[in-house]
Scaffold this motif. Sequence first.
Motif, PDB file in Angstrom:
ATOM      1  N   ILE A   4       0.829  -1.212   0.000  1.00  0.00           N
ATOM      2  CA  ILE A   4       0.000   0.000   0.000  1.00  0.00           C
ATOM      3  C   ILE A   4       0.863   1.262   0.000  1.00  0.00           C
ATOM      4  N   VAL A   5       1.899   1.301   0.839  1.00  0.00           N
ATOM      5  CA  VAL A   5       2.701   2.528   0.939  1.00  0.00           C
ATOM      6  C   VAL A   5       3.462   2.820  -0.350  1.00  0.00           C
ATOM      7  N   SER A   6       3.535   1.852  -1.255  1.00  0.00           N
ATOM      8  CA  SER A   6       4.233   2.074  -2.524  1.00  0.00           C
ATOM      9  C   SER A   6       3.329   2.667  -3.600  1.00  0.00           C
ATOM     10  N   TRP A   7       2.039   2.792  -3.319  1.00  0.00           N
ATOM     11  CA  TRP A   7       1.108   3.247  -4.346  1.00  0.00           C
ATOM     12  C   TRP A   7       1.268   4.745  -4.622  1.00  0.00           C
ATOM     13  N   PRO A   8       1.415   5.134  -5.863  1.00  0.00           N
ATOM     14  CA  PRO A   8       1.423   6.573  -6.171  1.00  0.00           C
ATOM     15  C   PRO A   8       0.047   7.207  -5.977  1.00  0.00           C
ATOM     16  N   GLU A   9      -1.010   6.402  -5.990  1.00  0.00           N
ATOM     17  CA  GLU A   9      -2.371   6.929  -5.829  1.00  0.00           C
ATOM     18  C   GLU A   9      -2.722   7.221  -4.373  1.00  0.00           C
ATOM     19  N   LEU A  10      -1.862   6.841  -3.443  1.00  0.00           N
ATOM     20  CA  LEU A  10      -2.165   7.019  -2.031  1.00  0.00           C
ATOM     21  C   LEU A  10      -2.184   8.506  -1.679  1.00  0.00           C
ATOM     22  N   LYS A  11      -3.278   8.954  -1.099  1.00  0.00           N
ATOM     23  CA  LYS A  11      -3.408  10.345  -0.670  1.00  0.00           C
ATOM     24  C   LYS A  11      -3.419  10.366   0.854  1.00  0.00           C
ATOM     25  N   ILE A  12      -2.347  10.876   1.437  1.00  0.00           N
ATOM     26  CA  ILE A  12      -2.184  10.870   2.889  1.00  0.00           C
ATOM     27  C   ILE A  12      -2.722  12.182   3.449  1.00  0.00           C
ATOM     28  N   VAL A  13      -3.668  12.061   4.385  1.00  0.00           N
ATOM     29  CA  VAL A  13      -4.356  13.225   4.940  1.00  0.00           C
ATOM     30  C   VAL A  13      -4.192  13.209   6.453  1.00  0.00           C
ATOM     31  N   ASP A  14      -4.046  14.390   7.050  1.00  0.00           N
ATOM     32  CA  ASP A  14      -3.966  14.468   8.508  1.00  0.00           C
ATOM     33  C   ASP A  14      -5.173  13.774   9.132  1.00  0.00           C
ATOM     34  N   ASP A  15      -4.943  13.098  10.233  1.00  0.00           N
ATOM     35  CA  ASP A  15      -5.998  12.293  10.851  1.00  0.00           C
ATOM     36  C   ASP A  15      -7.273  13.093  11.098  1.00  0.00           C
ATOM     37  N   ALA A  16      -7.128  14.329  11.564  1.00  0.00           N
ATOM     38  CA  ALA A  16      -8.296  15.144  11.905  1.00  0.00           C
ATOM     39  C   ALA A  16      -9.148  15.474  10.683  1.00  0.00           C
ATOM     40  N   ASP A  17      -8.538  15.468   9.501  1.00  0.00           N
ATOM     41  CA  ASP A  17      -9.255  15.845   8.278  1.00  0.00           C
ATOM     42  C   ASP A  17      -9.638  14.651   7.411  1.00  0.00           C
ATOM     43  N   CYS A  18      -9.172  13.459   7.776  1.00  0.00           N
ATOM     44  CA  CYS A  18      -9.330  12.301   6.892  1.00  0.00           C
ATOM     45  C   CYS A  18     -10.797  11.914   6.709  1.00  0.00           C
ATOM     46  N   GLY A  19     -11.550  11.881   7.793  1.00  0.00           N
ATOM     47  CA  GLY A  19     -12.956  11.495   7.695  1.00  0.00           C
ATOM     48  C   GLY A  19     -13.741  12.408   6.772  1.00  0.00           C
ATOM     49  N   ASP A  20     -13.502  13.717   6.890  1.00  0.00           N
ATOM     50  CA  ASP A  20     -14.211  14.672   6.036  1.00  0.00           C
ATOM     51  C   ASP A  20     -13.808  14.511   4.574  1.00  0.00           C
ATOM     52  N   ALA A  21     -12.532  14.250   4.336  1.00  0.00           N
ATOM     53  CA  ALA A  21     -12.061  14.093   2.956  1.00  0.00           C
ATOM     54  C   ALA A  21     -12.705  12.872   2.301  1.00  0.00           C
ATOM     55  N   ILE A  22     -12.806  11.780   3.039  1.00  0.00           N
ATOM     56  CA  ILE A  22     -13.440  10.572   2.508  1.00  0.00           C
ATOM     57  C   ILE A  22     -14.928  10.814   2.277  1.00  0.00           C
ATOM     58  N   ARG A  23     -15.570  11.483   3.220  1.00  0.00           N
ATOM     59  CA  ARG A  23     -17.003  11.754   3.097  1.00  0.00           C
ATOM     60  C   ARG A  23     -17.300  12.636   1.883  1.00  0.00           C
ATOM     61  N   GLN A  24     -16.483  13.650   1.667  1.00  0.00           N
ATOM     62  CA  GLN A  24     -16.694  14.542   0.528  1.00  0.00           C
ATOM     63  C   GLN A  24     -16.562  13.798  -0.790  1.00  0.00           C
ATOM     64  N   LEU A  25     -15.583  12.899  -0.863  1.00  0.00           N
ATOM     65  CA  LEU A  25     -15.408  12.129  -2.092  1.00  0.00           C
ATOM     66  C   LEU A  25     -16.587  11.185  -2.312  1.00  0.00           C
TER      67      LEU A  25
END
Length: 425
Positions: free
Chosen positions: A185-206
């Motif tokens: 997983i950590v080798s994926w160029p598609e991986l979008k790393i988001v700060d923990d506090a913002d991750c839930g909102d980013a997933i929800r928006q998508l």
Amino acid sequence: MFESFSRWAKEKFQRPAIISPARSEQSLASRPLPSVIVPRSAVEQAVDDPIDLVFAVDGFVNAMLNDGLYTRFEINQKAMQVCRADVYLAEVNNGGHSQFIHNCNVYGSLADVIADARAGLAAMGAHGQLAALDKMAGWVAEHPDEAEQQTGFEGGRDDFLDTLDDLFDEAEKAASMLALSALWIVSWPELKIVDDADCGDAIRQLAMANPLRESRLLHRSVGKLASQMIGWRDVGIGLACANAPGPEVKLALGMGRVLDVEGEKQMAYHLRTNAKEPRLCVATPTHAAIYEYIATDPPVARLDENPFAAGAPRVGRKLGHVEAQAIATVIDLAEAYHAPAAVDLLLRKAGFDPTKAVVSANSVVPRDGGAVVNWVVLADGHAFHFQSTPNGGVLLRGGREESLVEAHSLELQEHFDRAAAAGDV
């Protein structure tokens, strides 16, 4: 994605578990979602604690499928493969290959799960686990009838699959799938790393950004109702409940296991009704029935007992029964009257949420203009009676006396067509 609710629900009861290549058709999306969103902490701890990163990818996939209603082809395929490989790992660790086959068959997803898990295991380098999965897939292809009978419990476990459990355990000891998955997983160029506090909102928006989400919500809602109103097991158990001396209402079906039912080994399912006590039930091609649930002691396995038989209940007195002809009649009428679409439409018109509604078949009343089918509907904490007729449907409450809302057959046809069309996009 969708052909007809009736065909899908009818085939669900008798769908063979034959392994075939993953479906090649693509959705209308031009390309899969470009990123896989995960929290920063999961990536930073991937080496020492790989489970968090794998679970983060699982959570992302589930959010896109269940909340965003993207199709599996609209999600990054590597993320799907990690998720499906983790399903394989979890199921085998919990109940072996037998349970994995059974639980995938329940949702008709065995072929797709195997295809994705195979690709994921190969890409992450989990060669030992892949060998076990390949052997299982070959066995299922050669023994489709036996595969349908798997439950994960005693009486529903093939000996060959138990040997694969041992093979899988040896592979896990040699190289942990979770560790291999996290490194991939950590080798994926598609991986979008988001700060923990913002991750839930980013997933929800998508998830909410899917332009086809609203129409697919309608399709899913009617599809869930169809499984309850055209599926053989659900309809049969509902009618058997209604035929009990003190009529009951089917609320939820639970796990199944092979038990001694009236002197024969049969697949019996845990059943929750409006009665205080739990029930057991069976649904076969010839009939459906509900029984008293008799708990057994001790709840843990003895030294000389198969651990998968521990705590198995006993089947008690038969409480309700219905023959195949009555089940088939209700299913045929539910299809002809567009009953699942009717329940969805009527609940919406009455201001109730249909997406989590529970429906239980009750009875058929012959009439000159065409039979009336009675159903019990529970939604938003309220109980209703639904009458389905050739001319439309009516939702009632208060002992079937107060008409809450009605819809004529033309409305139902239009609503059915909208829901069906939503499954094609």
